[in-house]
Design an enzyme around this catalytic site. Sequence first.
Site, PDB file in Angstrom:
ATOM      1  N   ASP A  15      67.973  58.836  37.492  1.00 25.82           N
ATOM      2  CA  ASP A  15      69.511  58.960  37.901  1.00 25.82           C
ATOM      3  C   ASP A  15      69.733  58.562  39.316  1.00 25.82           C
ATOM      4  O   ASP A  15      68.739  59.092  40.156  1.00 25.82           O
ATOM      5  CB  ASP A  15      69.922  60.422  37.277  1.00 25.82           C
ATOM      6  CG  ASP A  15      71.363  60.480  36.855  1.00 25.82           C
ATOM      7  OD1 ASP A  15      71.634  60.527  35.676  1.00 25.82           O
ATOM      8  OD2 ASP A  15      72.256  60.365  37.680  1.00 25.82           O
ATOM      9  N   LYS A  33      84.561  53.401  21.879  1.00 26.32           N
ATOM     10  CA  LYS A  33      85.617  53.137  22.865  1.00 26.32           C
ATOM     11  C   LYS A  33      85.339  51.530  23.085  1.00 26.32           C
ATOM     12  O   LYS A  33      86.262  50.718  23.806  1.00 26.32           O
ATOM     13  CB  LYS A  33      85.869  53.852  24.174  1.00 26.32           C
ATOM     14  CG  LYS A  33      86.039  55.270  23.783  1.00 26.32           C
ATOM     15  CD  LYS A  33      86.480  55.738  25.180  1.00 26.32           C
ATOM     16  CE  LYS A  33      87.184  57.394  24.972  1.00 26.32           C
ATOM     17  NZ  LYS A  33      86.373  58.171  23.989  1.00 26.32           N
ATOM     18  N   LYS A  89      81.705  48.499  28.073  1.00 27.14           N
ATOM     19  CA  LYS A  89      80.725  48.929  27.233  1.00 27.14           C
ATOM     20  C   LYS A  89      80.534  47.963  26.181  1.00 27.14           C
ATOM     21  O   LYS A  89      79.558  47.647  25.738  1.00 27.14           O
ATOM     22  CB  LYS A  89      81.074  50.162  26.556  1.00 27.14           C
ATOM     23  CG  LYS A  89      81.156  51.295  27.523  1.00 27.14           C
ATOM     24  CD  LYS A  89      79.721  51.763  28.132  1.00 27.14           C
ATOM     25  CE  LYS A  89      78.479  52.073  27.256  1.00 27.14           C
ATOM     26  NZ  LYS A  89      77.465  52.658  28.105  1.00 27.14           N
ATOM     27  N   VAL A 101      81.006  63.237  21.844  1.00 29.39           N
ATOM     28  CA  VAL A 101      80.037  64.191  21.305  1.00 29.39           C
ATOM     29  C   VAL A 101      80.585  65.692  21.831  1.00 29.39           C
ATOM     30  O   VAL A 101      81.220  65.818  22.947  1.00 29.39           O
ATOM     31  CB  VAL A 101      78.537  64.107  22.092  1.00 29.39           C
ATOM     32  CG1 VAL A 101      77.888  63.041  21.135  1.00 29.39           C
ATOM     33  CG2 VAL A 101      78.646  63.908  23.395  1.00 29.39           C
ATOM     34  N   VAL A 142      86.868  67.504  26.590  1.00 31.22           N
ATOM     35  CA  VAL A 142      87.995  68.075  26.346  1.00 31.22           C
ATOM     36  C   VAL A 142      87.784  69.619  26.237  1.00 31.22           C
ATOM     37  O   VAL A 142      88.598  70.397  26.356  1.00 31.22           O
ATOM     38  CB  VAL A 142      88.673  67.215  25.083  1.00 31.22           C
ATOM     39  CG1 VAL A 142      88.194  67.488  24.054  1.00 31.22           C
ATOM     40  CG2 VAL A 142      90.348  67.934  25.007  1.00 31.22           C
ATOM     41  N   GLU A 180      94.203  54.846  27.002  1.00 33.02           N
ATOM     42  CA  GLU A 180      93.900  55.702  25.823  1.00 33.02           C
ATOM     43  C   GLU A 180      94.320  55.213  24.510  1.00 33.02           C
ATOM     44  O   GLU A 180      95.608  54.747  24.512  1.00 33.02           O
ATOM     45  CB  GLU A 180      94.359  57.109  26.315  1.00 33.02           C
ATOM     46  CG  GLU A 180      93.308  57.961  26.066  1.00 33.02           C
ATOM     47  CD  GLU A 180      93.841  59.496  26.433  1.00 33.02           C
ATOM     48  OE1 GLU A 180      93.053  60.467  26.458  1.00 33.02           O
ATOM     49  OE2 GLU A 180      95.114  59.688  26.645  1.00 33.02           O
TER      50      GLU A 180
HETATM   51  N1  LIG Z   1      80.131  62.159  26.170  1.00 36.39           N
HETATM   52  C1  LIG Z   1      80.425  61.320  24.875  1.00 36.39           C
HETATM   53  O1  LIG Z   1      81.110  61.831  24.275  1.00 36.39           O
HETATM   54  C2  LIG Z   1      79.854  60.127  24.491  1.00 36.39           C
HETATM   55  C3  LIG Z   1      80.005  59.536  23.315  1.00 36.39           C
HETATM   56  C4  LIG Z   1      79.276  58.414  22.958  1.00 36.39           C
HETATM   57  C5  LIG Z   1      78.803  57.708  23.910  1.00 36.39           C
HETATM   58  N2  LIG Z   1      78.687  58.151  25.026  1.00 36.39           N
HETATM   59  C6  LIG Z   1      78.190  57.134  25.975  1.00 36.39           C
HETATM   60  O2  LIG Z   1      76.924  57.582  26.603  1.00 36.39           O
HETATM   61  C7  LIG Z   1      76.653  57.148  27.979  1.00 36.39           C
HETATM   62  C8  LIG Z   1      76.782  58.546  28.889  1.00 36.39           C
HETATM   63  O3  LIG Z   1      77.689  59.342  28.614  1.00 36.39           O
HETATM   64  P1  LIG Z   1      77.316  61.057  29.258  1.00 36.39           P
HETATM   65  O4  LIG Z   1      78.414  61.701  28.351  1.00 36.39           O
HETATM   66  O5  LIG Z   1      75.703  61.394  28.976  1.00 36.39           O
HETATM   67  O6  LIG Z   1      77.953  60.888  30.511  1.00 36.39           O
HETATM   68  P2  LIG Z   1      77.636  61.683  31.887  1.00 36.39           P
HETATM   69  O7  LIG Z   1      78.483  61.402  32.997  1.00 36.39           O
HETATM   70  O8  LIG Z   1      77.269  63.077  31.502  1.00 36.39           O
HETATM   71  O9  LIG Z   1      76.049  61.004  32.305  1.00 36.39           O
HETATM   72  C9  LIG Z   1      75.911  59.688  32.859  1.00 36.39           C
HETATM   73  C10 LIG Z   1      74.911  59.925  33.956  1.00 36.39           C
HETATM   74  O10 LIG Z   1      74.638  58.594  34.358  1.00 36.39           O
HETATM   75  C11 LIG Z   1      74.395  58.870  35.737  1.00 36.39           C
HETATM   76  N3  LIG Z   1      74.832  57.501  36.415  1.00 36.39           N
HETATM   77  C12 LIG Z   1      75.795  56.822  36.523  1.00 36.39           C
HETATM   78  N4  LIG Z   1      76.059  55.852  37.417  1.00 36.39           N
HETATM   79  C13 LIG Z   1      74.858  55.528  37.727  1.00 36.39           C
HETATM   80  C14 LIG Z   1      74.269  54.555  38.410  1.00 36.39           C
HETATM   81  N5  LIG Z   1      74.835  53.563  38.831  1.00 36.39           N
HETATM   82  N6  LIG Z   1      72.732  54.818  38.637  1.00 36.39           N
HETATM   83  C15 LIG Z   1      72.285  55.683  38.280  1.00 36.39           C
HETATM   84  N7  LIG Z   1      72.582  56.873  37.431  1.00 36.39           N
HETATM   85  C16 LIG Z   1      74.049  56.587  37.253  1.00 36.39           C
HETATM   86  C17 LIG Z   1      75.210  59.700  36.336  1.00 36.39           C
HETATM   87  O11 LIG Z   1      74.794  60.308  37.433  1.00 36.39           O
HETATM   88  C18 LIG Z   1      75.007  60.854  35.125  1.00 36.39           C
HETATM   89  O12 LIG Z   1      74.087  61.759  35.401  1.00 36.39           O
HETATM   90  C19 LIG Z   1      78.124  56.626  28.337  1.00 36.39           C
HETATM   91  O13 LIG Z   1      77.909  55.156  28.313  1.00 36.39           O
HETATM   92  C20 LIG Z   1      78.842  56.948  27.361  1.00 36.39           C
HETATM   93  O14 LIG Z   1      80.101  55.905  26.972  1.00 36.39           O
HETATM   94  C21 LIG Z   1      78.981  59.323  25.595  1.00 36.39           C
END
Ligand SMILES: NC(=O)c1ccc[n+]([C@@H]2O[C@H](COP(=O)([O-])OP(=O)(O)OC[C@H]3O[C@@H](n4cnc5c(N)ncnc54)[C@H](O)[C@@H]3O)[C@@H](O)[C@H]2O)c1
Length: 519
Positions: free
Chosen positions: A214, A310, A322, A349, A356, A444
């Site tokens: 990360d 999305k 994505k 999730v 939200v 959105e």
């Molecule tokens: N949260 C949801 O509801 C949800 C649902 C479905 C899919 N997703 C997908 O899952 C993925 C992660 O979502 P999340 O909720 O865990 O997000 P999050 O923001 O909690 O986590 C993303 C992580 O990626 C790291 N990151 C971002 N850019 C980076 C880079 N350039 N280099 C290294 N690290 C980097 C951030 O520091 C963070 O820790 C996303 O693609 C999201 O679309 C999320």
Amino acid sequence: MIPRSIAILDGGLTFLGISGLLVGLRAFREARRSRPRRKTPRERILIAGAGDAGDILLRELQWKFSTTHEVVGFVDDAPGKEDARLRGVPVLGRIDQIRDVARQHRIDQVLIAVPSAGGELIRRITASVTEAKLGVKVLPGIGQLIGRAALLPQLRPVSIDDLLRRKAVEQEAEQVSGFLRGKVIIVTGAAGSIGSQLCRQILCHEPARLVVVDWAETPLHDLLLEIRAGTNESVVVSEMGDVTDAVRMGQIFTKHSPDLVFHAAALKHVPMCEAHVREAIRVNVGGTRIVAEAALAAGAQRFVLISTDKAVNPSSVMGATKRVAEVLLQKMENRGGPTRFIAVRFGNVLGSNGSVLHLFRSQIARGGPITVTHPEMRRYFMAIPEAVGLVLHAAHLGNGGDLFELDMGQPVKIVDLAQDMIRLSGLVPGKDIRIEFSGVRPGEKLFEELYFSAEKVHPTSHPRIFCLRSERVPEKDGAVLLCLNHLNVFPRGTDPVLAGLRDDLLQMLDPAKREGSLA
Ligand SMILES: NC(=O)c1ccc[n+]([C@@H]2O[C@H](COP(=O)([O-])OP(=O)(O)OC[C@H]3O[C@@H](n4cnc5c(N)ncnc54)[C@H](O)[C@@H]3O)[C@@H](O)[C@H]2O)c1
């Protein structure tokens, strides 16, 4: 001069007086202590669910708390249980009669003991019970119940996760364990909501090494403190780095030679990606390309992209990036090589960073109002542990080029979620906390779709994982065009990540014209 006899008499009388007073006081205290106290009434309990969990709760309450709690009865919908008795305690009615039963039997508290129940049932019970101003507690769902531990300490107040809980499905943990055990696994975006849960679950399956990647220092540090506790420290290795830095990713992947890669690093907030288009494309598309190339070069067996609903007919930059990442992986798969490329799509999730739920919680704490964008806005929701458990399972099922979709259950109206959260805080929607509609934001959608119309949904061996197959041609993919149009606006040649991407996207749109790129 006072005669000596009078002095002696006075001393004696004073001694007797004081002693008498002390003895009297003591006798009074003793009498008060030994007087029978007024009995405090026992709390009257109704248990929803006369199955195994209800029976165990009853036994634990009768055994340990019979002086303070009295289980008056059960409610249950199962046919044949109408007049049943468990340990002498009767089933008093069905679940939809809970309010009348509670009133008739002067119930103080309802305990929900149906760990296999979906959120719909818990919502029904909670709504009628809180309306009647009774206490209510719930046992966690099957996946979260602690093995053979007593059930009473596991009772907790109803949370929003319980209302959105889905009926339990047996997870074939053994297959996933066999798949992950002894492997070297890299998780990117490891400090995020999805990434950190991936790490927690992967560690339960005894990997040879877990490499957490990360770019965010403090969240990565916090994650390490959490996951290294209670595990062999050398199993978890941290590598700070930016997924758009090809040199750094190359170093990490060469050093660790991973078997499996879970790519969860991304920018995910729709409004942020609208405001920072260049960064969204760099990280979500460019970063995916770089990490996928590094996995291929290191000979990884599998690369799993965490995608999102999305990405379907995207209306936002985030969704489009994505989707392009998904298409890019299919192209990488077609190139052949040791790595199988898989993407797993799912909806929101519960309780992820910046979700939200966090917003509503802080708005309720401030006394409201809660802001909802539109009365008809709906989303699919799933608990993070459940989604991640299914991602691990899908990774095991994937054969390469597969795009999986997780079964998200029924979509939930955001305004209903807001009302539930207000009620669960013991307040009345519209009276204690107002709900305001703020208008749909750029990018959105009112409803998320789960797949493109051209995608055919196929079942897999897991009832909650579907495989999407499509004859779709990427040149018809608006997402690729959208990203390319944005890329064309940025000054050329200044950024190696974007320059490489432009070629890839052009090639996706017109494979015949461009040679030597991703095909
Ligand atoms: N949260 C949801 O509801 C949800 C649902 C479905 C899919 N997703 C997908 O899952 C993925 C992660 O979502 P999340 O909720 O865990 O997000 P999050 O923001 O909690 O986590 C993303 C992580 O990626 C790291 N990151 C971002 N850019 C980076 C880079 N350039 N280099 C290294 N690290 C980097 C951030 O520091 C963070 O820790 C996303 O693609 C999201 O679309 C999320």
